[in-house]
Scaffold this motif. Structure first.
Motif, PDB file in Angstrom:
ATOM      1  N   SER A 321       0.835  -1.205   0.000  1.00 34.63           N
ATOM      2  CA  SER A 321       0.000   0.000   0.000  1.00 34.63           C
ATOM      3  C   SER A 321       0.870   1.255   0.000  1.00 34.63           C
ATOM      4  CB  SER A 321      -0.906   0.016   1.234  1.00 34.63           C
ATOM      5  OG  SER A 321      -1.771  -1.089   1.253  1.00 34.63           O
ATOM      6  N   ASN A 322       0.445   2.241  -0.787  1.00 32.23           N
ATOM      7  CA  ASN A 322       1.169   3.522  -0.823  1.00 32.23           C
ATOM      8  C   ASN A 322       0.199   4.601  -1.291  1.00 32.23           C
ATOM      9  OD1 ASN A 322       3.054   5.542  -0.826  1.00 32.23           O
ATOM     10  ND2 ASN A 322       4.376   4.640  -2.388  1.00 32.23           N
ATOM     11  N   GLU A 323      -0.879   4.777  -0.528  1.00 32.04           N
ATOM     12  CA  GLU A 323      -1.950   5.684  -0.925  1.00 32.04           C
ATOM     13  C   GLU A 323      -1.491   7.133  -1.035  1.00 32.04           C
ATOM     14  OE1 GLU A 323      -5.214   5.053  -1.738  1.00 32.04           O
ATOM     15  OE2 GLU A 323      -4.623   2.948  -1.776  1.00 32.04           O
ATOM     16  N   ASP A 411      -2.081   2.988   3.884  1.00 35.36           N
ATOM     17  CA  ASP A 411      -3.266   2.278   3.411  1.00 35.36           C
ATOM     18  C   ASP A 411      -4.480   3.203   3.339  1.00 35.36           C
ATOM     19  OD1 ASP A 411      -4.007   2.599   6.058  1.00 35.36           O
ATOM     20  OD2 ASP A 411      -4.088   0.467   6.535  1.00 35.36           O
ATOM     21  N   GLY A 412      -4.258   4.500   3.505  1.00 35.22           N
ATOM     22  CA  GLY A 412      -5.327   5.471   3.327  1.00 35.22           C
ATOM     23  C   GLY A 412      -6.373   5.480   4.413  1.00 35.22           C
ATOM     24  N   ARG A 414      -7.277   2.510   6.443  1.00 30.78           N
ATOM     25  CA  ARG A 414      -7.946   1.241   6.742  1.00 30.78           C
ATOM     26  C   ARG A 414      -7.783   0.855   8.210  1.00 30.78           C
ATOM     27  NH1 ARG A 414      -6.612  -3.364   2.409  1.00 30.78           N
ATOM     28  NH2 ARG A 414      -8.445  -4.294   3.406  1.00 30.78           N
ATOM     29  N   ARG A 466      -6.535  15.446  -0.108  1.00 27.43           N
ATOM     30  CA  ARG A 466      -7.009  14.238   0.564  1.00 27.43           C
ATOM     31  C   ARG A 466      -7.436  14.525   2.007  1.00 27.43           C
ATOM     32  NH1 ARG A 466      -6.165   8.643   0.515  1.00 27.43           N
ATOM     33  NH2 ARG A 466      -4.956   8.804  -1.409  1.00 27.43           N
TER      34      ARG A 466
END
Length: 500
Positions: A321-323, A411-412, A414, A466
């Motif tokens: 993961s690399n959001e 992971d944004g 999670r 974001r």
């Protein structure tokens, strides 16, 4: 004929040999494999390598004639040297790589995992009952408390509250250089430790293996006896003072009242049940306050169990993961633990602690080391690997959720609801690092600007689109509009090179 049982190097306690329907055969012969390839593939901290090998060799010495201890290049080769193609059992390993290996071997039967409070099937059932809701750590923690009757008075939490975090976030006391807690248990090295150190020296001289960090006298338990002594000392002498300052940092007191039990738990020398039950017994006997005991129980029965389960539940893609799209490589000074190259006193102090011992407590990990990595935009997979290699308690299952999910917010969201990013003000409030530092925590630009403060605002600007929709970050992001020096700050950050 009894099947041999294979013990990995993080399955060293007696509970991993306890027979039963989900355990090995009674009095089964034991196989242990010391793989050199593990140390060739990665540049581990020297103290971590020492602890791992010392613990394995001590366990083999305890098992005596019952064990076949093999030193080999790989696990597969070592297992064949020990038992050939004969059937073997093994408890569910703690990494996907190891699980893939044992499942690929026809002769190996994989038994359920041990060393945790919650079985995988029970966690899956809990997830299924969530009806699509988020897997919040707080909800999981309360479920574990109820299920194991930990700090419970009937159906209600002891003391009427599930969470005592409010009482456990005090800054360091006054002008004290140390917390004044009784010292932790310290093991004594023996002939096995000397043998391990000689082997590590030889491997380095031969150019076979490279390490980072220092290997001073062993700081952490390598045997069940030592681990039990460390647990007893913590519960009897240090637990009472643990809670209030568990999030505080002192340059001259890196240990404070922390338990130092994570490496023993993660080597399998201690079972988590005995840790949390011992802490609860101390509270019920009036020997430790509830806030300290709840804080410790939360770490072991809450967060540790949560991280273990999420490592498997989130799957292998979570590691990639690399959001936030962070791509920068880790700089050499960080990879080499070169604390002497760093000016920022908080970062230099914590890096020096890691260099010396392969350990620092959870707040320096998160708010000094992880914070700078997040602000600088280092690649989250590389940051995860660094924590895995450089900490004595670091394993794949530990570091992937903690770094990818929590520390780097890769992971944004999670796992956590907001990035754990802060400026110098937080570090100044929760530590004594900033007073003698060359940088000023309130200064964003110009001479003496704190790299954490400047980095904090630059991070918010970089990820504004974001984060401005995150309820827990919106106010901070809107604060960018009030910064008259934002342009200067961003130009200085873009031009910043070298260690902070």
């Amino acid at each position: 004929m009894k099947r041999a049982h294979w013990l990995f190097g993080d399955q060293l306690g007696p509970h991993f040999l306890r027979p039963g329907p989900d355990g090995p055969d009674r009095n089964a012969p034991v196989v242990m494999v010391e793989s050199r390839a593990v140390f060739r593939r990665r540049r581990f901290h020297r103290a971590k390598a020492h602890l791992m090998l010392s613990a394995m060799r001590h366990r083999a010495a305890e098992l005596g004639d019952r064990v076949r201890y093999v030193q080999a290049d790989t696990y597969r080769q070592g297992l064949h040297m020990a038992v050939g193609d004969k059937p073997v059992t093994v408890h569910h390993p703690t990494s996907r790589a190891a699980l893939g290996l044992v499942r690929a071997l026809d002769s190996v039967t994989v038994l359920p995992a041990r060393g945790f409070l919650v079985a995988h099937d029970d966690f899956t059932a809990w997830v299924g009952a969530r009806d699509g809701g988020r897997l919040l750590q707080e909800a999981f923690y309360r479920w574990v408390r109820r299920r194991h009757e930990l700090l419970m008075d009937g159906e209600e939490p002891a003391g009427g509250r599930w969470n005592h975090d409010h009482d456990n976030r005090e800054p360091p006391p006054g002008q004290a250089r140390t917390l004044g807690a009784p010292p932790p248990y310290r093991p004594r090295e023996d002939a096995i430790d000397a043998e391990v150190r000689d082997d590590l020296d030889r491997w380095e001289r031969d150019g076979d293996v490279r390490f980072v960090g220092r290997d001073g006298p062993r700081m952490f338990p390598a045997t069940r006896r030592e681990a039990r002594a460390a647990l007893r000392r913590f519960v009897a002498h240090r637990l009472a003072g643990f809670g209030p300052h568990e999030d505080a940092m002192l340059a001259g007191d890196p240990v404070m009242s922390h338990s130092l039990l994570s490496s023993s738990l993660n080597l399998g020398l201690l079972d988590p049940a005995e840790c949390v039950e011992g802490a609860e017994a101390a509270w019920r006997a009036g020997e430790a306050p509830l806030n300290s005991v709840e804080g410790f129980v939360r770490q072991v029965a809450g967060w540790r169990e949560y991280v273990w389960q999420l490592y498997w539940h989130l799957g292998p893609d979570h590691a990639r993961s690399n959001e936030l799209g962070h791509r920068r490589p880790l700089p050499d000074w960080f990879l080499d633990l070169d604390a002497d190259a760093v000016t920022a006193r908080c970062l230099a102090t914590v890096l020096a602690q890691v260099r010396a011992h392969g350990w620092t407590h959870h707040i320096p990990r998160l708010m000094v080391l992880g914070n700078i990595a997040l602000q600088q935009g280092w690649h989250p997979a590389a940051v995860t690997d660094w924590f895995h290699r450089c900490f004595v308690d670091g394993y794949a299952w530990v570091m992937q959720p903690n770094v990818i999910g929590m520390s780097q917010y890769a992971d944004g969201g999670r796992m956590v609801t907001k990035p754990y990013v802060s400026g110098g003000a937080y570090i100044n409030r929760m530590s004594d690092f900033c007073g003698p530092c060359a940088y000023r925590p309130a200064r964003r630009t110009g001479a003496g600007a704190c790299p954490y403060t400047a980095g904090y605002w630059a991070f918010l600007h970089r990820h504004r689109a974001r984060l401005e929709h995150n309820p827990r970050m919106a106010q901070a992001v809107h604060g960018l509009d009030r910064l008259g020096d934002l342009g200067d700050l961003l130009r200085e950050e873009d031009g910043r090179r070298g260690p902070p």
